[in-house]
Design an enzyme around this catalytic site. Structure first.
Site, mmCIF file in Angstrom:
data_model
loop_
_atom_site.group_PDB
_atom_site.id
_atom_site.type_symbol
_atom_site.label_atom_id
_atom_site.label_comp_id
_atom_site.label_asym_id
_atom_site.label_seq_id
_atom_site.Cartn_x
_atom_site.Cartn_y
_atom_site.Cartn_z
ATOM 1 C CG ASN A 123 67.890 60.105 42.743
ATOM 2 O OD1 ASN A 123 66.959 60.382 43.486
ATOM 3 N ND2 ASN A 123 69.130 60.526 42.967
ATOM 4 N NE ARG A 128 76.918 64.420 28.117
ATOM 5 C CZ ARG A 128 78.089 64.847 27.666
ATOM 6 N NH1 ARG A 128 78.172 65.947 26.970
ATOM 7 N NH2 ARG A 128 79.181 64.153 27.887
ATOM 8 C CB ILE A 129 73.279 72.018 29.430
ATOM 9 C CG1 ILE A 129 74.169 72.499 30.573
ATOM 10 C CG2 ILE A 129 72.180 73.022 29.142
ATOM 11 C CD1 ILE A 129 75.089 73.631 30.182
ATOM 12 C CG HIS A 162 70.340 70.965 41.642
ATOM 13 N ND1 HIS A 162 71.417 70.702 40.810
ATOM 14 C CD2 HIS A 162 70.784 71.856 42.560
ATOM 15 C CE1 HIS A 162 72.450 71.419 41.205
ATOM 16 N NE2 HIS A 162 72.102 72.131 42.263
HETATM 17 C C1 GAR Z 1 71.905 63.126 42.709
HETATM 18 O O1 GAR Z 1 72.228 63.583 43.997
HETATM 19 C C2 GAR Z 1 71.340 64.249 41.864
HETATM 20 O O2 GAR Z 1 70.585 65.179 42.600
HETATM 21 C C3 GAR Z 1 72.604 64.875 41.337
HETATM 22 O O3 GAR Z 1 73.425 63.794 41.030
HETATM 23 C C4 GAR Z 1 73.168 62.729 41.946
HETATM 24 C C5 GAR Z 1 72.987 61.439 41.183
HETATM 25 O O4 GAR Z 1 72.922 60.342 42.042
HETATM 26 N N1 GAR Z 1 72.338 65.709 40.205
HETATM 27 C C6 GAR Z 1 72.985 66.843 39.947
HETATM 28 O O5 GAR Z 1 73.904 67.264 40.620
HETATM 29 C C7 GAR Z 1 72.482 67.577 38.701
HETATM 30 N N2 GAR Z 1 72.978 68.922 38.683
HETATM 31 P P1 GAR Z 1 72.419 58.940 41.517
HETATM 32 O O6 GAR Z 1 73.180 58.653 40.229
HETATM 33 O O7 GAR Z 1 72.784 57.962 42.591
HETATM 34 O O8 GAR Z 1 70.953 59.028 41.298
#
Ligand code: GAR
Length: 196
Positions: free
Chosen positions: A13, A90-91, A108
């Site tokens: 992302n 992390r929060i 999310h």
């Molecule tokens: C993503 O799918 C994001 O939505 C999720 O982690 C992934 C990171 O992917 N986030 C969560 O679960 C937050 N609670 P990336 O490192 O390839 O962007």
């Protein structure tokens, strides 16, 4: 005025946000990556994309507040106005929330309020839902509880695995997150309660 991305893992992302911000000429640039995992793959992406990156090790700090104060001083050095969480596991605590109230977004991998917290695609498969999806929301003090800005659904097909579902969700994330951020930067999306 510039933007920091916070990420803990792979960073797909992060990369998509940087690429689209450049290709589309956003009014603010992504100039800083913050990670809480010095070994995270996202650091390689930041290097390749020539975005400054700072890695913090939370165990090096006595308290969460001290950890966040250290991040805050780096954010101030870089003149950061807005923060995008992109797989930051992390929060966000009171120090950063206080300094950046309604200036932090998160993505999310579920249709919130379903499947908050970790491993949302696994939670969706375990529950047996037919549809899950992606949510972009403002960050508040809860875990994935802040006001929702936008959502997109993802169909859970027969025979779906965690890996195939994750891929589908990430494909949707890579389009939705940059689109929402761009609208935020151009004033089409306003923080809860009105003007900035
Ligand atoms: C993503 O799918 C994001 O939505 C999720 O982690 C992934 C990171 O992917 N986030 C969560 O679960 C937050 N609670 P990336 O490192 O390839 O962007």
């Amino acid at each position: 005025m510039s933007i920091a991305v916070f990420a803990s893992g792979d960073g797909s992302n992060f990369e998509m946000l940087v690429e689209k911000s450049r290709r589309q000429g956003w009014p603010q640039s992504i100039t800083l990556l913050i990670t809480d995992r010095p070994g995270a793959r996202v650091l390689e992406r930041a290097k390749r994309l020539e975005v400054a990156a700072v890695a913090f090790r939370p165990p090096d700090y006595e308290t969460k507040a001290a950890y966040e104060e250290a991040i805050l001083s780096v954010l101030r050095e870089h003149g950061i106005q807005r923060i995008l969480l992109a797989g930051y596991m992390r929060i966000v605590g009171p120090v950063l929330l206080g300094a950046y109230r309604w200036r932090i977004l998160n993505i999310h991998p579920s249709l919130l309020p379903a499947f908050q917290g970790k491993d949302a695609p696994e939670q969706a498969l375990d529950y047996g839902v037919r549809w899950t999806g992606v949510t972009v929301h403002w960050v508040d003090e809860g875990i994935d509880t802040g006001p929702i800005i936008d959502q997109k659904p993802v169909l859970v097909e027969p025979g779906e695995t965690v890996e195939s579902l994750r891929r589908k969700i990430q494909f949707v994330e890579h389009n939705l997150y940059p689109a929402v951020v761009r609208k935020w930067l151009t004033g089409e999306i306003l923080p809860p309660g009105g003007s900035e």
